[in-house]
Scaffold this active site. Structure first.
Site, short mmCIF file in Angstrom:
data_model
loop_
_atom_site.label_atom_id
_atom_site.label_comp_id
_atom_site.label_asym_id
_atom_site.label_seq_id
_atom_site.Cartn_x
_atom_site.Cartn_y
_atom_site.Cartn_z
N LYS A 79 116.05 20.03 41.16
CA LYS A 79 115.47 18.84 41.75
C LYS A 79 116.76 18.65 42.54
O LYS A 79 118.10 18.90 42.03
CB LYS A 79 115.11 17.87 40.67
CG LYS A 79 114.92 16.56 41.29
CD LYS A 79 114.52 15.57 39.87
CE LYS A 79 114.07 14.20 40.29
NZ LYS A 79 113.76 13.45 39.04
N SER A 154 109.28 11.30 39.31
CA SER A 154 110.03 11.62 40.59
C SER A 154 110.16 13.17 40.89
O SER A 154 110.58 13.54 42.15
CB SER A 154 111.31 10.90 40.60
OG SER A 154 112.14 11.30 39.65
N SER A 178 109.51 11.09 34.58
CA SER A 178 109.57 12.12 35.83
C SER A 178 109.55 13.52 35.95
O SER A 178 109.54 14.09 36.58
CB SER A 178 110.91 11.50 36.69
OG SER A 178 110.86 10.25 37.26
#
Ligand code: GLN
Length: 489
Positions: A79, A154, A178
């Site tokens: 990420k 996310s 997330s």
């Protein structure tokens, strides 16, 4: 025939150890898959050259009989919230669009030390604020099972890359769901470890009392393996705990006989999609069939979890994001009218609408006159939520719940209504508020083909029990082995 990049991490690792495959071939397969699925928007940056170099080095080690361990030569992705020396880290924001960190996050270092190949950086909601990946400043990522739907957020890019085979696994972060929610919406496995289990050194902060780093993987065995590599005390992170927790890889196959699984009655109320409910109830029945004891438990303060989370998370975010002022990091807009104007221009230009909304909310709840009414009260309710979990764990070893109240929704469906978006987190935020670990794994598909996620929650440091229970369920089904149509060769 399964394409090389559709193998699980564990299967690839074994094949590398036996010399049946090479890291270079696995890396090329991921790069090719990433190119084929470019439209899904999983990657913000691909470091093909760096990945090829790392893979070649892993192959040399392997041929010389000097393989470093199970992750050596395995292509992974990150990420874009993890600092990577020499590669941009944008956190999904214009304000960090060209930011290159001078050092690696501890988790990145650990992966590299284990020989893992870093393919690149994955899409995410700006500063990890969101549940759909649509708040990424560089465009949304899309669900590989149906590109007209969101992948969740996310850590959306992380879930998309793993589900579509452009990385064997990924790291994400989880402040209020997330890791688990995008894993659920994309049909993969995600684990939020206990607060303090994994180092956050070099991870861009959103809400520091809630943020944790964890794996997103194709199955539970991969998850246990990756957790073992990244977990453990880090002297560089004062919130990382010097606790030696049980290994998640040992005892993984031991089953759930005699394990007490609690079903929180407040998690099965109106608002939950009937297909999600049915899939989770079937999973609970499977557990009963495997010898687990099912007990009903109560988490009476569940209805306050979303409000509590969005007060505390925004308060902490407003403080953490104060550092992006045009002076020290990333973007600077300075029309030459003084420093105050520079701050204003930089932040107005650099942050997107959701981040601004949160900064304003967070600043408000911390302001004189409102602090007691909002922030202080939220902290008190947080204590009540923690106690709910403690009382539930006096009756049950683990809790079983849905991860998300609905399967993946359509792109754009909730963008105009932030509250509707926040409600996607109803079953995930409690875990962060209580600091406990949570695992999401696939438990079926809705009639329209979208994956459904099952969530297991445990007391602090119970990751080994979570993965053991997850693995017991996974052995009963092929949900984790199904791949989205786009990823079929
Ligand atoms: N969806 C939640 C939010 O928007 C959780 C985000 C996260 O876990 N980083 O805050």
């Amino acid at each position: 025939m399964t394409a090389l990049c559709d193998l699980s991490l564990t299967a690839l690792s074994r094949a590398l150890a036996r010399g049946e495959h090479e890291s270079s071939a696995a890396t090329e397969a991921c790069l090719a898959r990433a190119a084929d699925t470019k439209g899904l928007g999983a990657y913000l940056l691909i470091d093909a050259e760096g990945a090829r170099r790392q893979a070649a080095a892993a192959d040399l080690r392997c041929r010389a009989g000097q393989r470093l361990g199970p992750l050596d030569g395995v292509p992974l992705a990150l990420k874009d919230i993890f600092l990577t020396a020499g590669l941009k880290t944008t956190c999904g924001s214009r304000i960090l669009e060209d930011f290159v960190a001078p050092y690696d996050a501890t988790v990145v270092r650990r992966l590299k030390d284990a020989g893992a190949v870093v393919l690149g950086k994955l899409s995410m909601d700006e500063f990890a604020m969101g549940s759909s990946n649509e708040h990424c400043a560089f465009g949304p990522a899309k669900n590989p099972w149906d590109p007209t739907r969101v992948p969740g957020g996310s850590s959306g890019g992380s879930a998309v890359a793993v589900a579509s085979g452009s990385a064997f696994a990924a790291l994400g972060t989880d402040t209020g769901g997330s890791i688990r929610q995008p894993a659920a919406l994309c049909g993969v496995v995600g684990l939020k470890p206990t607060y303090g289990r994994v180092s956050r050194y070099g991870v861009i902060a959103f809400a520091s009392s809630l943020d944790q780093v964890g794996p997103i993987t194709k199955d539970v065995s991969d998850c246990a393996l990756l957790l073992e590599t990244i977990a453990g005390h880090d002297p560089k992170d004062s919130t990382s705990a010097p606790v030696l927790a049980a290994s998640a890889t040992e005892g993984l196959e031991a089953g759930v006989k005699g394990l007490k699984l609690g079903v929180p009655k407040e998690y099965f109320v109106a608002g939950i999609d009937p297909e999600v409910r049915t899939a989770v109830e079937r999973a609970i029945a499977t557990y009963a069939g495997l010898g687990a004891d099912i007990v009903e438990v109560s988490l009476p303060h569940t209805e306050y979890a979303i409000a509590t989370y969005y007060l505390i998370a925004t308060a902490e975010a407003s403080s953490n994001l104060a550092r992006y002022d045009g002076v020290r990091f990333g973007l600077r807009r300075d029309p030459g009218r003084g420093v105050r104007d520079m701050y204003l221009q930089t932040r107005a230009r650099g942050f997107g609408p959701e981040v601004k909304r949160r900064i304003v909310l967070g600043t408000y709840v911390l302001s004189a006159g409102y602090y007691e009414a909002y922030y202080d009260r939220a902290q008190k309710v947080r204590t009540l939520i923690r106690r709910d979990f403690a009382a539930a764990f006096a009756k049950a070893d683990l809790l079983v719940t849905p991860t998300s109240p609905t399967p993946a929704f359509r792109l754009g469906a909730r963008l105009a209504d932030p509250l509707q978006m926040y409600l996607a987190d109803i079953f995930t935020v409690g875990c962060n508020l209580a600091g406990i670990p949570g695992l999401s794994l696939p438990c079926g598909f809705a009639n329209d083909g979208m994956p459904i996620g099952l969530q297991l929650l445990g007391p602090a440091w119970s990751e080994a029990t979570l993965t053991r229970a997850g693995r017991a369920y996974e052995r009963e089904h092929d949900w984790s082995r199904r791949r989205p149509p786009l990823a079929r060769p």
